[in-house]
Every structure is written in C-alpha cells, then in structure tokens.
Design a protein around this motif. Structure first.
Motif, mmCIF file in Angstrom:
data_model
loop_
_atom_site.group_PDB
_atom_site.id
_atom_site.type_symbol
_atom_site.label_atom_id
_atom_site.label_comp_id
_atom_site.label_asym_id
_atom_site.label_seq_id
_atom_site.Cartn_x
_atom_site.Cartn_y
_atom_site.Cartn_z
ATOM 1 N N THR A 1 56.967 -55.258 -4.521
ATOM 2 C CA THR A 1 55.711 -54.921 -3.843
ATOM 3 C C THR A 1 55.827 -54.902 -2.324
ATOM 4 O O THR A 1 54.931 -54.414 -1.650
ATOM 5 C CB THR A 1 54.598 -55.921 -4.215
ATOM 6 O OG1 THR A 1 54.963 -57.214 -3.738
ATOM 7 C CG2 THR A 1 54.339 -55.940 -5.705
ATOM 8 N N GLY A 2 56.906 -55.435 -1.791
ATOM 9 C CA GLY A 2 57.014 -55.563 -0.343
ATOM 10 C C GLY A 2 56.511 -56.911 0.128
ATOM 11 O O GLY A 2 56.721 -57.298 1.270
ATOM 12 N N HIS A 3 55.842 -57.628 -0.746
ATOM 13 C CA HIS A 3 55.352 -58.980 -0.477
ATOM 14 C C HIS A 3 55.713 -59.861 -1.680
ATOM 15 O O HIS A 3 54.833 -60.273 -2.430
ATOM 16 C CB HIS A 3 53.837 -58.986 -0.259
ATOM 17 C CG HIS A 3 53.394 -58.126 0.872
ATOM 18 N ND1 HIS A 3 53.479 -58.527 2.187
ATOM 19 C CD2 HIS A 3 52.893 -56.869 0.893
ATOM 20 C CE1 HIS A 3 53.033 -57.570 2.968
ATOM 21 N NE2 HIS A 3 52.667 -56.542 2.206
ATOM 22 N N PRO A 4 57.014 -60.121 -1.870
ATOM 23 C CA PRO A 4 57.421 -60.890 -3.048
ATOM 24 C C PRO A 4 56.879 -62.314 -3.010
ATOM 25 O O PRO A 4 56.733 -62.898 -1.942
ATOM 26 C CB PRO A 4 58.945 -60.872 -2.979
ATOM 27 C CG PRO A 4 59.268 -60.619 -1.555
ATOM 28 C CD PRO A 4 58.138 -59.800 -1.003
ATOM 29 N N ALA A 5 56.561 -62.818 -4.175
ATOM 30 C CA ALA A 5 56.059 -64.179 -4.307
ATOM 31 C C ALA A 5 57.057 -64.998 -5.104
ATOM 32 O O ALA A 5 57.629 -64.525 -6.082
ATOM 33 C CB ALA A 5 54.711 -64.178 -5.012
ATOM 34 N N LEU B 1 47.322 -61.374 -9.622
ATOM 35 C CA LEU B 1 47.246 -60.224 -8.715
ATOM 36 C C LEU B 1 46.148 -60.408 -7.670
ATOM 37 O O LEU B 1 46.327 -60.059 -6.495
ATOM 38 C CB LEU B 1 47.014 -58.935 -9.504
ATOM 39 C CG LEU B 1 48.207 -58.397 -10.281
ATOM 40 C CD1 LEU B 1 47.794 -57.153 -11.068
ATOM 41 C CD2 LEU B 1 49.367 -58.086 -9.360
ATOM 42 N N LEU B 2 45.026 -60.968 -8.072
ATOM 43 C CA LEU B 2 43.954 -61.234 -7.114
ATOM 44 C C LEU B 2 44.375 -62.297 -6.102
ATOM 45 O O LEU B 2 44.107 -62.158 -4.899
ATOM 46 C CB LEU B 2 42.685 -61.669 -7.853
ATOM 47 C CG LEU B 2 42.019 -60.600 -8.709
ATOM 48 C CD1 LEU B 2 40.858 -61.199 -9.496
ATOM 49 C CD2 LEU B 2 41.553 -59.433 -7.869
ATOM 50 N N ALA B 3 45.041 -63.338 -6.564
ATOM 51 C CA ALA B 3 45.525 -64.383 -5.663
ATOM 52 C C ALA B 3 46.592 -63.830 -4.722
ATOM 53 O O ALA B 3 46.630 -64.182 -3.533
ATOM 54 C CB ALA B 3 46.084 -65.554 -6.466
ATOM 55 N N HIS B 4 47.448 -62.952 -5.234
ATOM 56 C CA HIS B 4 48.491 -62.317 -4.417
ATOM 57 C C HIS B 4 47.839 -61.459 -3.324
ATOM 58 O O HIS B 4 48.242 -61.519 -2.159
ATOM 59 C CB HIS B 4 49.395 -61.468 -5.316
ATOM 60 C CG HIS B 4 50.517 -60.797 -4.607
ATOM 61 N ND1 HIS B 4 50.474 -59.461 -4.281
ATOM 62 C CD2 HIS B 4 51.709 -61.274 -4.155
ATOM 63 C CE1 HIS B 4 51.600 -59.135 -3.658
ATOM 64 N NE2 HIS B 4 52.358 -60.223 -3.566
ATOM 65 N N ARG B 5 46.841 -60.687 -3.699
ATOM 66 C CA ARG B 5 46.118 -59.871 -2.724
ATOM 67 C C ARG B 5 45.531 -60.735 -1.610
ATOM 68 O O ARG B 5 45.672 -60.427 -0.425
ATOM 69 C CB ARG B 5 44.996 -59.105 -3.416
ATOM 70 C CG ARG B 5 44.164 -58.261 -2.446
ATOM 71 C CD ARG B 5 42.781 -57.986 -2.956
ATOM 72 N NE ARG B 5 42.060 -59.227 -3.178
ATOM 73 C CZ ARG B 5 40.950 -59.303 -3.881
ATOM 74 N NH1 ARG B 5 40.442 -58.240 -4.456
ATOM 75 N NH2 ARG B 5 40.327 -60.453 -4.037
ATOM 76 N N ASP B 6 44.895 -61.838 -1.990
ATOM 77 C CA ASP B 6 44.291 -62.724 -0.999
ATOM 78 C C ASP B 6 45.340 -63.326 -0.072
ATOM 79 O O ASP B 6 45.116 -63.452 1.126
ATOM 80 C CB ASP B 6 43.499 -63.826 -1.698
ATOM 81 C CG ASP B 6 42.286 -63.290 -2.459
ATOM 82 O OD1 ASP B 6 41.865 -62.148 -2.196
ATOM 83 O OD2 ASP B 6 41.792 -64.023 -3.332
ATOM 84 N N VAL C 1 48.288 -62.032 0.704
ATOM 85 C CA VAL C 1 48.814 -60.976 1.588
ATOM 86 C C VAL C 1 47.825 -60.703 2.719
ATOM 87 O O VAL C 1 48.211 -60.605 3.886
ATOM 88 C CB VAL C 1 49.112 -59.684 0.786
ATOM 89 C CG1 VAL C 1 49.413 -58.525 1.716
ATOM 90 C CG2 VAL C 1 50.287 -59.905 -0.159
ATOM 91 N N LEU C 2 46.550 -60.596 2.389
ATOM 92 C CA LEU C 2 45.534 -60.335 3.410
ATOM 93 C C LEU C 2 45.406 -61.491 4.407
ATOM 94 O O LEU C 2 45.101 -61.264 5.582
ATOM 95 C CB LEU C 2 44.179 -60.060 2.755
ATOM 96 C CG LEU C 2 44.070 -58.745 1.977
ATOM 97 C CD1 LEU C 2 42.718 -58.643 1.292
ATOM 98 C CD2 LEU C 2 44.298 -57.562 2.895
ATOM 99 N N ALA C 3 45.657 -62.712 3.939
ATOM 100 C CA ALA C 3 45.596 -63.883 4.818
ATOM 101 C C ALA C 3 46.876 -64.066 5.623
ATOM 102 O O ALA C 3 46.965 -64.943 6.474
ATOM 103 C CB ALA C 3 45.319 -65.138 3.992
ATOM 104 N N GLY C 4 47.902 -63.257 5.334
ATOM 105 C CA GLY C 4 49.167 -63.354 6.049
ATOM 106 C C GLY C 4 50.040 -64.514 5.600
ATOM 107 O O GLY C 4 50.959 -64.916 6.309
ATOM 108 N N GLU C 5 49.777 -65.032 4.411
ATOM 109 C CA GLU C 5 50.568 -66.157 3.885
ATOM 110 C C GLU C 5 51.910 -65.709 3.320
ATOM 111 O O GLU C 5 52.805 -66.508 3.164
ATOM 112 C CB GLU C 5 49.767 -66.895 2.813
ATOM 113 C CG GLU C 5 48.498 -67.509 3.350
ATOM 114 C CD GLU C 5 47.594 -68.041 2.260
ATOM 115 O OE1 GLU C 5 47.983 -67.978 1.071
ATOM 116 O OE2 GLU C 5 46.504 -68.516 2.582
ATOM 117 N N ILE C 6 52.006 -64.442 2.962
ATOM 118 C CA ILE C 6 53.260 -63.920 2.414
ATOM 119 C C ILE C 6 53.739 -62.803 3.318
ATOM 120 O O ILE C 6 53.017 -61.943 3.692
ATOM 121 C CB ILE C 6 53.074 -63.363 0.981
ATOM 122 C CG1 ILE C 6 52.605 -64.446 0.069
ATOM 123 C CG2 ILE C 6 54.361 -62.770 0.481
ATOM 124 C CD1 ILE C 6 52.401 -63.980 -1.355
#
Length: 75
Positions: free
Chosen positions: A28-32, A63-68, A70-75
């Motif tokens: 995704t470009g923002h791996p968790a 997916l919702l937690a991942h979105r949040d 990414v938007l918060a800049g945590e990942i």
C-alpha cells in the motif's frame, strides 16, 4: 421497519489472521507491522477470534484503523 443484526460481530468471511493482513498492507505504500495491528486492536477495542492457534480480526476494521493511522501520520 429495520431491526438490528442478531450477530454483533463481523461475519466469518471478513475475519483474517494478523500475518495475512500484514502481508496485504505491505504494497500500500504505508506498510503496517504486526505491532501496529495489535496496537489498533487494543486502541479500538476490536473483536478478535482465535482459530487454529492464530488470532483473527475483521479486515474491514483494520482497514479503517490503517486509514486513520495514515491520515494521522503515524505510519
């Protein structure tokens, strides 16, 4: 007249093991990491199910937690 669903948790088709979710989020470009996913489960109090020794959680919820995150800049 609408009624609430009788089953208050995610359908079985949406439940996935944590390792598989981690692998799906890599491109995704923002791996968790597994640590991220476990943190989201605790933070959002997500329902989990242990099946055959693996913890499963709703992919939609992650997916919702991942979105949040990414938007918060945590990942």
């Amino acid at each position: 007249m609408a009624i609430d669903p009788l089953i208050p948790y995610s359908p079985a088709g949406d439940l996935m093991p944590l390792r598989e979710i981690c692998d799906l989020l890599k491109p995704t470009g923002h791996p968790a990491t597994l640590r991220h996913i476990k943190t989201w489960i605790r933070k959002d109090d997500l329902d989990t199910v242990r099946y055959r020794g693996n913890i499963h959680v709703s992919y939609s919820d992650i997916l919702l937690a991942h979105r949040d995150a990414v938007l918060a800049g945590e990942i």
